[in-house]
Scaffold this active site. Structure first.
Site, short mmCIF file in Angstrom:
data_model
loop_
_atom_site.label_atom_id
_atom_site.label_comp_id
_atom_site.label_asym_id
_atom_site.label_seq_id
_atom_site.Cartn_x
_atom_site.Cartn_y
_atom_site.Cartn_z
N SER A 191 0.84 -1.20 0.00
CA SER A 191 0.00 0.00 0.00
C SER A 191 0.87 1.24 0.00
CB SER A 191 -0.87 0.01 1.25
OG SER A 191 -1.53 1.25 1.39
N TYR A 204 -2.00 -1.08 10.66
CA TYR A 204 -2.11 -1.47 9.25
C TYR A 204 -0.90 -1.00 8.45
CZ TYR A 204 -3.91 -1.30 4.42
OH TYR A 204 -4.07 -1.44 3.06
#
Ligand code: NAD
Ligand code: MG
Length: 299
Positions: A191, A204
């Site tokens: 990401s 995360y």
């Protein structure tokens, strides 16, 4: 198939509308079926050209979002696909399996919670058995729960995010390796958060930084064996992850609007990156991270 496929010459700013999703909430992990507005996973827009003919792929988180778009693209390119997802996602998974079968390819549905090591290992064994081998592994499943303050991240959430996003990647890759012949490819979903962490995504974002590092080290280790490992780093993509506490709800109407292209991405816009990295045409590319993020600068 519409004529708006990935080969149609068009303006990337306007290929898809700049959506303003209404505030909405789904229990984790969320269903694509109930997402408002709907997404494009390539059902009517991804055109295959035989780039993965005869290949056998296992994709985690393949029921929805990016994983579903990758599953559809792989099938359109001629691959058989095993789909990993959580049991509660059965309706989404069945829909994607149907689309794969309509391409004339095999779809194997394998529900299970991969945050448990034994399930992760069983997943690989079942995929190999039912596909009759394995030569593409896409580690894409992920969990993202936004929390404003570090003090409010429970130990359980911290551990579960790491187990789902990075431990499972280790367990699944380890179990898959004995089956991967030279030429096989591994693709991990990371990401933009790996480099630009949001203050609300401490757990995360740190798993995504770990995934980048894991992928680069793995690529070096596996290169002499003829197995390539790469990563894809999405920016803001409209998927169920975002409405099952992935974002603070009030942020949803502006989701993706601050990218240079001015809009959130659609899951199918990720698929060509995975197809490229899976196929032999990327034979000299390993340890790379392909950013598909609407233009945000990345290292
Ligand atoms: P998604 O919710 O559609 O996909 C995530 C999938 O992960 C779920 O469908 C679920 O099947 C799977 N999953 C989660 N926990 C699991 C568990 N314990 N066991 C088995 N499967 C589990 O959302 P998405 O956005 O398509 O996410 C796919 C990947 O893309 C994730 O790794 C996510 O971190 C990454 N990503 C997404 C964005 C974005 O903006 N949507 C941006 C960057 C990275
Ligand atoms: Mg899902």
């Amino acid at each position: 198939m519409t004529n708006n496929d990935q080969y149609t010459f068009q303006n990337p700013v306007t290929r898809y509308p700049s959506i303003s999703p209404p505030e909405q909430d789904q229990p984790e992990p969320g269903l694509d079926r109930d997402l408002e507005p709907r997404t494009d996973r390539g059902e009517d827009s991804y055109r295959g050209t035989g780039r993965l003919a005869g290949r056998k792929a296992l994709i985690t988180g393949a029921d929805s979002g990016i994983g579903a778009a990758v599953a559809i693209a792989f099938a359109r390119e001629g691959a058989d696909v095993a789909l990993s997802y959580l049991p509660v996602e059965e309706p989404d998974a069945q829909k994607i399996a149907e689309i794969i079968r309509a391409c004339g390819q095999q779809a194997v549905t394998l529900p299970g919670d991969i945050s448990e090591a034994s399930n992760a290992r069983e997943l690989v064994a079942d995929a190999v058995e039912q596909l009759g081998g394995l030569d593409i592994l896409v580690n894409n499943a992920g969990r993202q729960i936004a929390v404003e303050k570090l003090e409010d991240i429970s130990d359980e959430q911290f551990e579960n995010t790491f187990k789902t996003n990075i431990f499972a990647m280790f367990w699944i890759t380890k179990a898959a390796l004995p089956h991967l012949e030279p030429g096989s490819t591994i693709i991990n979903t990371t990401s933009i958060q790996a480099y630009n962490p949001s203050p609300t995504l401490i757990d995360y974002a740190s798993t995504k930084a770990a995934i980048n590092n894991f992928t680069k080290g793995l690529a070096q280790q596996l290169a002499p064996r003829g197995i390539r490992a790469n990563a894809v780093a999405p920016g803001p993509i409209w998927t169920p992850l975002q409405v099952s506490d992935g974002q603070p709800k009030e942020k949803l109407p502006k989701f993706g609007k601050d990218t240079p292209l001015g809009r959130a991405g659609q899951p199918t816009e990720l698929a060509p990156a995975y197809v490229f990295l899976a196929s032999p045409e990327s034979s000299y590319v390993t340890g790379e991270t392909l950013n598909v993020n609407g233009g945000t600068s990345s290292p």
